[in-house]
Scaffold this motif. Structure first.
Motif, PDB file in Angstrom:
ATOM      1  N   ARG A  12       0.834  -1.214   0.000  1.00  0.00           N
ATOM      2  CA  ARG A  12       0.000   0.000   0.000  1.00  0.00           C
ATOM      3  C   ARG A  12       0.867   1.262   0.000  1.00  0.00           C
ATOM      4  O   ARG A  12       0.508   2.256  -0.632  1.00  0.00           O
TER       5      ARG A  12
ATOM      6  N   GLY B 121       0.734   3.978  -2.941  1.00  0.00           N
ATOM      7  CA  GLY B 121       0.483   5.366  -2.568  1.00  0.00           C
ATOM      8  C   GLY B 121       1.581   6.298  -3.042  1.00  0.00           C
ATOM      9  O   GLY B 121       1.303   7.385  -3.563  1.00  0.00           O
TER      10      GLY B 121
ATOM     11  N   SER C  82      -4.404   6.079   3.190  1.00  0.00           N
ATOM     12  CA  SER C  82      -4.593   4.931   2.290  1.00  0.00           C
ATOM     13  C   SER C  82      -4.023   3.646   2.864  1.00  0.00           C
ATOM     14  O   SER C  82      -4.272   2.567   2.324  1.00  0.00           O
TER      15      SER C  82
ATOM     16  N   SER D 114      -9.974   1.901  -0.313  1.00  0.00           N
ATOM     17  CA  SER D 114      -9.608   2.549  -1.573  1.00  0.00           C
ATOM     18  C   SER D 114      -9.905   4.041  -1.573  1.00  0.00           C
ATOM     19  O   SER D 114      -9.471   4.755  -2.469  1.00  0.00           O
TER      20      SER D 114
ATOM     21  N   LEU E 151      -6.729   6.256  -1.440  1.00  0.00           N
ATOM     22  CA  LEU E 151      -5.993   6.262  -2.700  1.00  0.00           C
ATOM     23  C   LEU E 151      -6.685   7.123  -3.746  1.00  0.00           C
ATOM     24  O   LEU E 151      -6.024   7.817  -4.526  1.00  0.00           O
TER      25      LEU E 151
END
Length: 213
Positions: free
Chosen positions: A127, A131, A178, A183, A186
């Motif tokens: 993640r 990101g 995020s 989601s 993001l």
């Protein structure tokens, strides 16, 4: 000089001049020092490590600000491009592209050993990488805009930080947000980053033209 040549030249100058390595070194230094500051609590490091990497990436984006526009402005390279019919906004977009290509990939690679130092789980690392991939264009856009606005000033490091940090807070908030697995963070991060990328060339172009007047 064509815009492609300008992009390649800026990338080459960033690597040869150390502008691409200093942000990476700073990024890794933060990851190394943070565990000493909070102690060897693996659970704590895993919980806050993603946010630490985002803050480190934001601060690392400040380092090359003085090199983005000022050298070409003082050497007359930008004047030559303008005389040949290139718009200031397009020149700024080329510089933004070069800056992102020299800044973002090394940071994304450096996030791997940094995550190991902070004992981040694999899903959090993924993640963080996604990101950063989405958010670093926004960081590069902010750095370019501030670099153009302060190109005619001396010793702009502190001033650049004062200008960039408040503007980068949404990127930091949504980037860190995020990491919770949803989601929504993001999507908001992508929206802010896209807005910055779309607006920065025009802001930087106007600043370049004002510096030449």
């Amino acid at each position: 000089m064509s815009l492609t040549a300008l992009i390649l030249r800026d990338i080459r100058r960033a690597w040869i001049g150390g502008g691409a390595l200093l942000p990476v070194a700073f990024f890794l230094l933060v990851a190394i020092l943070f565990p000493f500051a909070v102690g060897p609590d693996a659970a704590l490091l895993a919980r806050v490590g993603g946010g630490v990497l985002w803050a480190a990436a934001l601060l690392a984006a400040l380092i090359p600000v003085e090199r983005l526009v000022a050298p070409d402005l003082s050497s007359g390279v930008i004047d030559q491009l303008l005389v040949r019919g290139q718009s200031a906004a397009v020149i700024a977009l080329a510089k933004l592209t070069a800056h992102w290509l020299s800044f973002a990939p090394p940071i994304l690679l450096a996030a791997l050993p940094a995550a190991a130092l902070l004992d981040l789980p694999t899903d959090t690392l993924i993640r963080v990488e996604i990101g950063l991939l989405i958010g670093t264009p926004g960081l590069a856009a902010l750095a370019l805009a501030v670099g153009a606005l302060t190109a005619t000033l001396r010793g702009v490091g502190a001033l650049a930080g004062l200008l960039i940090l408040p503007l980068a807070i949404p990127l930091l908030i949504f980037g860190a947000g995020s990491l919770d697995g949803g989601s929504g963070g993001l999507k908001l991060l992508g929206a802010v980053s896209l807005l910055l990328v779309a607006g920065a060339p025009f802001v930087a172009g106007a600043a370049i033209r004002a510096s030449l007047d």
